[in-house]
Design a protein around this motif. Structure first.
Motif, PDB file in Angstrom:
ATOM      1  N   GLN A 108      -6.143 -39.111-106.369  1.00  0.00           N
ATOM      2  CA  GLN A 108      -5.320 -40.257-105.998  1.00  0.00           C
ATOM      3  C   GLN A 108      -5.510 -41.388-107.013  1.00  0.00           C
ATOM      4  O   GLN A 108      -6.623 -41.614-107.501  1.00  0.00           O
ATOM      5  N   GLN A 109      -4.446 -42.088-107.306  1.00  0.00           N
ATOM      6  CA  GLN A 109      -4.520 -43.203-108.235  1.00  0.00           C
ATOM      7  C   GLN A 109      -4.857 -44.493-107.492  1.00  0.00           C
ATOM      8  O   GLN A 109      -4.225 -44.812-106.483  1.00  0.00           O
ATOM      9  N   PRO A 110      -5.852 -45.232-107.952  1.00  0.00           N
ATOM     10  CA  PRO A 110      -6.167 -46.516-107.306  1.00  0.00           C
ATOM     11  C   PRO A 110      -5.066 -47.517-107.603  1.00  0.00           C
ATOM     12  O   PRO A 110      -4.279 -47.347-108.548  1.00  0.00           O
ATOM     13  N   ASP A 130      -6.492 -53.750 -97.309  1.00  0.00           N
ATOM     14  CA  ASP A 130      -5.803 -52.487 -97.583  1.00  0.00           C
ATOM     15  C   ASP A 130      -6.030 -52.050 -99.022  1.00  0.00           C
ATOM     16  O   ASP A 130      -6.223 -50.855 -99.300  1.00  0.00           O
ATOM     17  N   ARG A 131      -6.036 -52.995 -99.929  1.00  0.00           N
ATOM     18  CA  ARG A 131      -6.274 -52.669-101.339  1.00  0.00           C
ATOM     19  C   ARG A 131      -7.681 -52.092-101.526  1.00  0.00           C
ATOM     20  O   ARG A 131      -7.873 -51.106-102.237  1.00  0.00           O
ATOM     21  N   ALA A 132      -8.662 -52.691-100.857  1.00  0.00           N
ATOM     22  CA  ALA A 132     -10.038 -52.201-100.952  1.00  0.00           C
ATOM     23  C   ALA A 132     -10.154 -50.782-100.390  1.00  0.00           C
ATOM     24  O   ALA A 132     -10.856 -49.933-100.954  1.00  0.00           O
ATOM     25  N   ARG A 133      -9.444 -50.503 -99.300  1.00  0.00           N
ATOM     26  CA  ARG A 133      -9.474 -49.156 -98.729  1.00  0.00           C
ATOM     27  C   ARG A 133      -8.865 -48.140 -99.688  1.00  0.00           C
ATOM     28  O   ARG A 133      -9.386 -47.029 -99.839  1.00  0.00           O
ATOM     29  N   ARG A 134      -7.773 -48.515-100.336  1.00  0.00           N
ATOM     30  CA  ARG A 134      -7.128 -47.596-101.283  1.00  0.00           C
ATOM     31  C   ARG A 134      -8.006 -47.321-102.505  1.00  0.00           C
ATOM     32  O   ARG A 134      -8.071 -46.201-103.010  1.00  0.00           O
ATOM     33  N   ILE A 135      -8.709 -48.347-102.965  1.00  0.00           N
ATOM     34  CA  ILE A 135      -9.629 -48.155-104.087  1.00  0.00           C
ATOM     35  C   ILE A 135     -10.760 -47.208-103.701  1.00  0.00           C
ATOM     36  O   ILE A 135     -11.120 -46.289-104.451  1.00  0.00           O
ATOM     37  N   GLU A 136     -11.316 -47.391-102.508  1.00  0.00           N
ATOM     38  CA  GLU A 136     -12.413 -46.539-102.053  1.00  0.00           C
ATOM     39  C   GLU A 136     -11.931 -45.107-101.811  1.00  0.00           C
ATOM     40  O   GLU A 136     -12.631 -44.136-102.140  1.00  0.00           O
ATOM     41  N   ALA A 137     -10.718 -44.952-101.256  1.00  0.00           N
ATOM     42  CA  ALA A 137     -10.169 -43.620-101.021  1.00  0.00           C
ATOM     43  C   ALA A 137      -9.964 -42.882-102.341  1.00  0.00           C
ATOM     44  O   ALA A 137     -10.243 -41.682-102.451  1.00  0.00           O
ATOM     45  N   ALA A 138      -9.474 -43.587-103.360  1.00  0.00           N
ATOM     46  CA  ALA A 138      -9.274 -42.966-104.674  1.00  0.00           C
ATOM     47  C   ALA A 138     -10.611 -42.572-105.288  1.00  0.00           C
ATOM     48  O   ALA A 138     -10.729 -41.510-105.911  1.00  0.00           O
ATOM     49  N   ARG A 140     -13.408 -41.778-103.657  1.00  0.00           N
ATOM     50  CA  ARG A 140     -13.929 -40.612-102.942  1.00  0.00           C
ATOM     51  C   ARG A 140     -13.170 -39.348-103.325  1.00  0.00           C
ATOM     52  O   ARG A 140     -13.752 -38.275-103.472  1.00  0.00           O
ATOM     53  N   ASP A 141     -11.854 -39.475-103.489  1.00  0.00           N
ATOM     54  CA  ASP A 141     -11.054 -38.304-103.832  1.00  0.00           C
ATOM     55  C   ASP A 141     -11.428 -37.780-105.222  1.00  0.00           C
ATOM     56  O   ASP A 141     -11.549 -36.568-105.431  1.00  0.00           O
ATOM     57  N   ALA A 142     -11.622 -38.686-106.173  1.00  0.00           N
ATOM     58  CA  ALA A 142     -11.960 -38.261-107.534  1.00  0.00           C
ATOM     59  C   ALA A 142     -13.334 -37.611-107.598  1.00  0.00           C
ATOM     60  O   ALA A 142     -13.569 -36.714-108.423  1.00  0.00           O
ATOM     61  N   SER A 143     -14.270 -38.044-106.734  1.00  0.00           N
ATOM     62  CA  SER A 143     -15.633 -37.513-106.759  1.00  0.00           C
ATOM     63  C   SER A 143     -15.861 -36.445-105.686  1.00  0.00           C
ATOM     64  O   SER A 143     -17.009 -36.085-105.415  1.00  0.00           O
ATOM     65  N   ASP A 144     -14.794 -35.949-105.085  1.00  0.00           N
ATOM     66  CA  ASP A 144     -14.909 -34.913-104.058  1.00  0.00           C
ATOM     67  C   ASP A 144     -15.694 -33.727-104.626  1.00  0.00           C
ATOM     68  O   ASP A 144     -15.287 -33.132-105.635  1.00  0.00           O
ATOM     69  N   PRO A 145     -16.830 -33.349-104.028  1.00  0.00           N
ATOM     70  CA  PRO A 145     -17.645 -32.250-104.581  1.00  0.00           C
ATOM     71  C   PRO A 145     -16.943 -30.900-104.545  1.00  0.00           C
ATOM     72  O   PRO A 145     -17.393 -29.956-105.194  1.00  0.00           O
ATOM     73  N   ARG A 146     -15.844 -30.804-103.800  1.00  0.00           N
ATOM     74  CA  ARG A 146     -15.106 -29.539-103.765  1.00  0.00           C
ATOM     75  C   ARG A 146     -14.256 -29.354-105.018  1.00  0.00           C
ATOM     76  O   ARG A 146     -13.767 -28.247-105.268  1.00  0.00           O
ATOM     77  N   ARG A 147     -14.081 -30.401-105.798  1.00  0.00           N
ATOM     78  CA  ARG A 147     -13.287 -30.300-107.015  1.00  0.00           C
ATOM     79  C   ARG A 147     -14.056 -29.557-108.101  1.00  0.00           C
ATOM     80  O   ARG A 147     -15.283 -29.657-108.191  1.00  0.00           O
ATOM     81  N   TRP A 148     -13.323 -28.833-108.941  1.00  0.00           N
ATOM     82  CA  TRP A 148     -13.919 -28.237-110.126  1.00  0.00           C
ATOM     83  C   TRP A 148     -13.881 -29.272-111.242  1.00  0.00           C
ATOM     84  O   TRP A 148     -12.824 -29.754-111.616  1.00  0.00           O
TER      85      TRP A 148
END
Length: 250
Positions: A108-110, A130-138, A140-148
């Protein structure tokens, strides 16, 4: 009933057996170098039977360019085990890289950077929250350990387990594999496991030699062994049997 292991199970087995390969790397009690002729036959029978040509050709090219292939090594190692580990690891990493580019969703793009400001109203405060939540969501998504991750954590075990997850369609930031991708991964998994089991002498196989290696009588030679059994060869024409020690029966 089909007892053939799935691609996911084969990849999990590779991950489980990888420490055994490391142990066998320094084991010089099993085979001399070069190995006896009959063991060469056994190794040749396992080679490339189930490999995916694209993955293994790419792996070989990468190893040919690797500076690790040059020079002397500080300690003696089993070259047969070493070569198997290098080729299998390279093939698994190459397959994971290719599949990740195809099936892994982009992070996800912050939100775009914005000048800091003091929220003076409830509406402004909600916007900044809302902006802070979107930054944190992005994040977490980028550092998801399930990603290769293509730039770190690149080991054969992690690649095998990540590919196993794709074969099993485990949830994550991915789309399901297409039929073509499933078939490609199945060939890589089967070929890699065949190599690992062969070098650890776990595979119980029986194969006929090619026409280039006939018996003196002209008959076809069948080689069988593995899974702890001493490899032997038998002519289907005259019935003569060989082992590593020579002719057993004629």
């Amino acid at each position: 009933m089909n007892t053939q292991p799935t691609s996911a199970q084969q990849l999990q087995t590779i991950a489980r057996l990888w420490p055994d390969l490391h142990d066998a790397l320094g084991d010089h009690t099993q085979h001399a170098w070069p190995p006896p002729q009959l063991r060469d036959y056994i190794a040749g029978l396992e080679r490339d039977a189930l490999d995916d040509p694209t993955a293994y050709n790419a792996a070989r090219r990468g190893l040919e360019r690797s500076p690790d292939q040059l020079g002397t090594r500080p300690i003696p190692i089993s070259l047969r085990v070493h070569d198997t580990m290098r080729v299998v690891e390279a093939a698994l990493l190459d397959t994971a890289d290719r599949l990740a580019r195809s099936v892994q969703r982009q992070p996800q793009q912050p939100p775009a950077p914005a000048r800091a400001a003091v929220a003076r109203t409830r509406g402004e405060r909600l916007v900044w929250e809302d902006r802070a939540r979107r930054i944190e969501a992005a994040r977490r998504d980028a550092s998801d350990p399930r990603r290769w991750q293509q730039h770190h954590g690149r080991t054969a075990i992690r690649a095998a387990l990540w590919l196993s997850g794709r074969a099993d369609a485990t949830p994550g930031p991915f789309r399901p594999l297409s039929e073509v991708e499933e078939q490609h991964l199945a060939r890589v998994a089967a070929g890699a496991l065949a190599r690992v089991e062969a070098v650890l002498d776990l595979a119980d196989g029986r194969r006929e030699l090619t026409a280039e290696h006939p018996c003196q009588c002209g008959g076809t030679i069948e080689v069988y062994g593995g899974a702890g059994a001493l490899p032997v060869a038998r002519c289907k024409g005259c019935g003569v049997i060989w082992s590593e020690a020579g002719v057993v029966a004629a």
